[in-house]
Design an enzyme around this catalytic site. Structure first.
Site, mmCIF file in Angstrom:
data_model
loop_
_atom_site.group_PDB
_atom_site.id
_atom_site.type_symbol
_atom_site.label_atom_id
_atom_site.label_comp_id
_atom_site.label_asym_id
_atom_site.label_seq_id
_atom_site.Cartn_x
_atom_site.Cartn_y
_atom_site.Cartn_z
ATOM 1 C CB SER A 101 -0.954 -0.021 1.326
ATOM 2 O OG SER A 101 -2.054 1.017 1.229
ATOM 3 C CG ASP B 99 -2.532 4.082 -1.478
ATOM 4 O OD1 ASP B 99 -2.999 4.056 -2.596
ATOM 5 O OD2 ASP B 99 -2.319 3.221 -0.543
ATOM 6 C CG ASP C 91 -2.715 -0.321 -2.635
ATOM 7 O OD1 ASP C 91 -2.670 0.782 -2.015
ATOM 8 O OD2 ASP C 91 -3.514 -1.269 -1.933
ATOM 9 C CG ASP D 108 -6.070 1.002 -1.014
ATOM 10 O OD1 ASP D 108 -5.098 1.697 -0.937
ATOM 11 O OD2 ASP D 108 -6.234 0.295 0.073
HETATM 12 MG MG MG Z 1 -3.307 1.449 -0.147
#
Ligand code: MG
Length: 443
Positions: free
Chosen positions: A95, A236, A238, A240
């Site tokens: 992440s 960020d 990844d 999400d």
């Molecule tokens: Mg994330």
């Protein structure tokens, strides 16, 4: 207690999250999903390919069919679960953490990520799962054009013609994460004029640290007004989580991005809002305006998704800028959420929209405490709230609501701290509230 699973999957540096652990975990994950069809994806981290290969080996070894997406943003992998009728997904990602970290995130067939509690069930299967017989090992295939599938789904939820007429100018700070796989093509197809920053997927994150804090996206804050752009977007690692920059170069914190998405969504369709106990009062204000309910959950993405799965909610989100659009999936999605805001730019500038969101100030503090101390402090706060007949929510720490603000006291799940977070109309009032309660819990 879980040994490996945290709030949202397994995470750590390469000495802990290594191929051996990935293999052992993957076999257990395969068993947990009844040796079904599993999507595997990863972010661009340097340790991603080796971890992914270990995960694939473990899953196939116990007989799972594996669909490999390669490098992909988490929300796209999560969206594909339903499309491909998969039983789950495993995403190799850390992440927003620094580059030396990586992680293994597990998502079920309903697109709900596996919580610490469910992670414990997987851990119990570790070391106890037999490989399949030689003629029953799983099949492997590369995923088809997932970008196209995902873009079409996002575009279905916005008025593309409206955006094309307005042709907003956007600066996209991809932060060397997985955003470049989707963001440039998505916003260009929507008819936006796109300027890119840090658009190379690079596991060393040379452009900026992968967490989109105000400090980390300084360059974007400058670039948006310089380019006379309508909005800046930063993800960020990844994708999400997402934050914005308005046309004047002002940082828009995740909490306010979520509040704006909620306002826009409710204008279209009424329904409940799902959010965590750490989210701004602004959400409660917006809900009141539309006559809908706010359903609170514990802090952590899996709890949000679990609550969304119960139905009746039109949007979900958390204060760091993770927003769930249920038409896409029950996972946090940094693209479909923002597409709606891009559409809204044809009516008003971003700063104009933000004026419609009630504004609050907040202060945070952490008090050192061991496990026993943490429990005692939270219990004391709960007793105090009960004895004084205060309006409180006790599902994750204690959040006490007042007419013009609130305070939460909760034990950190990973560190030896109790966190206190106060929100009020002004910073001064928030500080007062925090000091008052510090005296109560420490006195
Ligand atoms: Mg994330």
């Amino acid at each position: 207690m879980s040994k490996y699973f945290g709030t949202n999957g397994v995470r750590g540096k390469f000495d802990k999250v290594n191929p051996e652990l990935a293999l052992a975990l993957a076999k257990a994950i395969g068993e947990y999903f009844k040796r079904g069809k599993i999507i595997v994806a990863r972010d661009g981290r340097l340790t991603g390919e080796t971890l992914k290969n270990a995960v694939v080996a473990g899953l196939m070894g116990v007989g799972c069919e594996v669909v490999d997406m390669g490098v992909a943003p988490s929300p796209v992998a999560e969206f594909l679960i339903k499309k491909l009728k998969a039983d789950g997904a495993v995403i190799i990602t850390a992440s927003h953490n620094p580059p030396e970290y990586n992680g293994i995130k597990v998502i079920d067939g309903k697109t709900i990520s596996v919580s610490r509690e469910r992670g414990e069930e997987i851990e119990k299967l570790m070391g106890k799962t037999e490989n399949a017989s030689w003629n029953k090992v799983g099949e492997f295939c590369k995923c088809g054009d997932f970008v196209r599938e995902y873009l079409d789904a996002v575009k279905k939820n916005v008025d593309v013609e409206k955006i094309r007429k307005r042709k907003p100018k956007l600066v996209l700070d991809c932060g060397n994460g997985t955003a470049p796989i989707i963001a440039p093509v998505l916003f260009r197809e929507l008819g936006c004029d796109v300027i890119l920053m840090n658009e190379e997927v690079n596991g060393r994150f040379p452009g900026r640290p992968s967490e989109p804090t105000k400090e980390n996206i300084k360059e974007l804050l400058k670039k948006v007004p310089e380019e006379k752009a309508d909005m800046g977007i930063a993800w960020d690692g990844d994708c999400d989580r997402v934050v914005l920059v308005d046309e004047k170069g002002e940082f828009v914190i995740g909490d306010r991005v979520f509040a704006l998405c909620t306002l826009l969504k409710l204008q279209e369709k009424k329904g409940d809002i799902v959010t965590t106990v750490a989210t701004s009062r602004a959400i409660e204000d917006i809900a009141k305006k539309f006559g809908v309910k706010v359903r609170y959950t514990k802090i952590g993405a899996p709890y949000l998704s679990e609550e969304m799965a119960k139905g009746g909610a039109v949007i979900g989100g958390e204060e760091v800028g993770g927003i769930i659009i249920p038409e896409i999936s029950l996972a946090k999605d940094g693209f479909s959420s923002i597409a709606k805001i891009v559409e809204a730019l044809s009516e008003k500038k971003l700063s104009g929209w933000l004026k419609e969101i009630p504004s609050y100030a907040n202060v945070k503090e952490k008090i050192p405490a061991d496990d026993i101390g943490k429990k005692e402090i939270v219990e004391k706060m709960k007793r105090y709230a009960k004895e004084n007949k205060l309006n409180f929510i006790g599902i994750d720490g204690v959040r006490i609501n007042f007419d013009d603000g609130w305070i939460i006291v909760r034990a950190s799940g990973t560190e030896d701290y109790v966190r206190i977070f106060a929100e009020a109309k002004t910073e001064e009032k928030a500080k007062e509230l925090l000091e008052e309660y510090k005296k109560i819990i420490l006195g």
